[in-house]
Write an enzyme that holds these catalytic residues in place. Sequence first.
Site, PDB file in Angstrom:
ATOM      1  N   ASP A 110       0.845  -1.322  -0.013  1.00 27.85           N
ATOM      2  CA  ASP A 110      -0.041   0.168  -0.032  1.00 27.85           C
ATOM      3  C   ASP A 110       0.863   1.152   0.098  1.00 27.85           C
ATOM      4  O   ASP A 110       1.461   1.373   0.990  1.00 27.85           O
ATOM      5  CB  ASP A 110      -0.941   0.131   1.245  1.00 27.85           C
ATOM      6  CG  ASP A 110      -2.073   1.049   1.162  1.00 27.85           C
ATOM      7  OD1 ASP A 110      -1.675   2.113   0.419  1.00 27.85           O
ATOM      8  OD2 ASP A 110      -3.020   1.105   1.874  1.00 27.85           O
ATOM      9  N   ARG A 112       0.157   4.325  -0.478  1.00 24.37           N
ATOM     10  CA  ARG A 112      -0.792   5.783  -0.163  1.00 24.37           C
ATOM     11  C   ARG A 112      -0.141   6.484   0.862  1.00 24.37           C
ATOM     12  O   ARG A 112       0.158   5.960   1.981  1.00 24.37           O
ATOM     13  CB  ARG A 112      -2.115   5.493   0.048  1.00 24.37           C
ATOM     14  CG  ARG A 112      -3.044   4.797  -1.197  1.00 24.37           C
ATOM     15  CD  ARG A 112      -4.420   4.573  -0.843  1.00 24.37           C
ATOM     16  NE  ARG A 112      -4.586   3.461   0.052  1.00 24.37           N
ATOM     17  CZ  ARG A 112      -5.555   2.782   0.278  1.00 24.37           C
ATOM     18  NH1 ARG A 112      -6.874   3.523   0.089  1.00 24.37           N
ATOM     19  NH2 ARG A 112      -5.675   1.792   1.222  1.00 24.37           N
TER      20      ARG A 112
END
Length: 625
Positions: free
Chosen positions: A151, A153
């Site tokens: 991930d 982000r």
Amino acid sequence: MTVLSGTMVRPYEQPATVRSQVTVPLRFPDGFMATAEVMTFHGLSDGQEHLLLALGEWEQTLLDQGSSGKAPLVRLHSECLTGDVFGSERCDCGPQLREAVEEISAVGGFLLYLRQEGRGIGLYSKLDAYALQDQGMDTYEANLALGRGEDERDYSSAAQMLGALGAGRISLLTNNPDKVGQLAALGINVREQVPTGVHLSEANHRYLSAKRNHTAHTIELPEAMPGDVPASAPASVQVPTHDELLARVDALVPRLRERAEETERIRQVPEATMAELKEAGVFQMLAPKAVGGFGMGLETYVQVVRRLAQGCVSTAWSVGHLVEHVWMLARWPQQAQDEVFANGPAPLAAATGAPPGKAAEVPGGFTISGRWSFASGVMHSEWALLAAQHGGARMQFLVPVAELELLDVWHTAGLRGTGSNDLRAAGLFVPAHRALAWDRLAAADNPGSSIHPDPNIHVPMATFLNMVAPAAALGAAEHALEVFRGLMMVRKVKQTVQLRQADSPLAQARFTQAYGQVATARLHWEEAVRVVSGAYERPPVTFTDEERSRYRLSLGLSGAASAEAVRLILTGSGGSVHRLSHPLQRIQRDVNVLLNHASLTMDPILEQAGRGLLDLGFSIPAEQF
């Protein structure tokens, strides 16, 4: 989970500023509308064109966000072209976006639309990851196999955007603990984590399971794929076809006829009949597949009611409503469903709102008081669904029948076997998770629609509620015609020369008239079912005024033709059919009572249908017609 780097900045250390603000009206595919103030920014740390949508009374929430006041509700939504735009069911992004706009609009706050496609790896890489998932990898394993992070982000820009508006204390709408952790590290005070709905589909079950198991998302899921039935499951939980279930029902009809007199005498469906209906799987026909139901549709449901009525109208009425109420329970939020479906796929419940009771909010829930009539099926029910007014809002409350006072008042001319007695409560406490606003329960976008993919959960509730009485009346008229035909072939009528009634031209004409009325009733009924089913095939399910007028008028005319057929039959069947042991007198009394149900009362149907067909607009709310 994302590891925060030492270079991440707090929003006040590298401030951003609002670049522009524009009002944008929003309309979603299901018809939901909202108005957003869309803002762009200067100075975002990653240089991306992120957006902030201010919704509801957002300015007031900023004023109220002190230590003791409310905090704005915030959703960090990462861009997902496939889910947000194209409606992909491989993820839950589209439904989460729709949910977030509604939830935030109701209380005031912000939706941050962040340009971080595919957990930050980009659109093409996300699609490459999909291909790897098709080979058996989960969403995180696929990202790693592409040489990317699980991930990638980063919510620094999100914190800057919130900081630019002075939203330093928020409630965060998320199931993802990483978002809470990152914002807290960036200096945002996350006062409360508000869970999002679980938007489960057959296509995203593995994806949601991976989020729950790998990154501790707060998601509750059934272990099996929606609709899966284990190969080793007993035959009683195998999902039958439409024709197979109808064949099971047809096999019960002779025994329903044998017990019809007993059903009326004891004023409830006999336990032997209930046991046979449960064995046939009738009560689970509308229950979602994920809880062990069949997930069937309107066509099967109304045909079952019609055929049961060919055996016993009281049984058809009771069973039709009990089946319908299982379907209503599947529209509730997860916590209530966990409770009612704990013991199987077909929890039996009565439901009534005539008249609605009164509700008062108290710590932890509500208290309700009232006396509710026409609780069909209550003699076999564990639960009761009771309508009550809270302020200006109509709500429904889910209550164990054992906590209510049952009043034995169902002494009627017809439908005696339904046991539709009254229920009473005074100051009864109902916990908050068993209270639901009626408009949310009745809508196509009900809480259960985000839990179950079964199509029947994603339709307005009113359409099913109008179907039981016309189907029961049609089945009763069909049985009456069958009995009349048998009488005509053997009955000798006094003061005539024929050896049997069937040889009389006048009797032949009467039979033909009755036959024609039954055919008329069937054609109107089939037209109503066709109109409603046609709307289901074009989600979101909505009806024009013309469509609503057509199907309600057709149902009303079907009931009237059924009643006329029964009248013609009784008038030509002689005095002996009025003995209480004869099925025709019972059918006549049952149909007469059916005609007084709201779904078959012709005066208001003709008035409102006329307005709808003339494009004058209904004089009552459409959902009440």
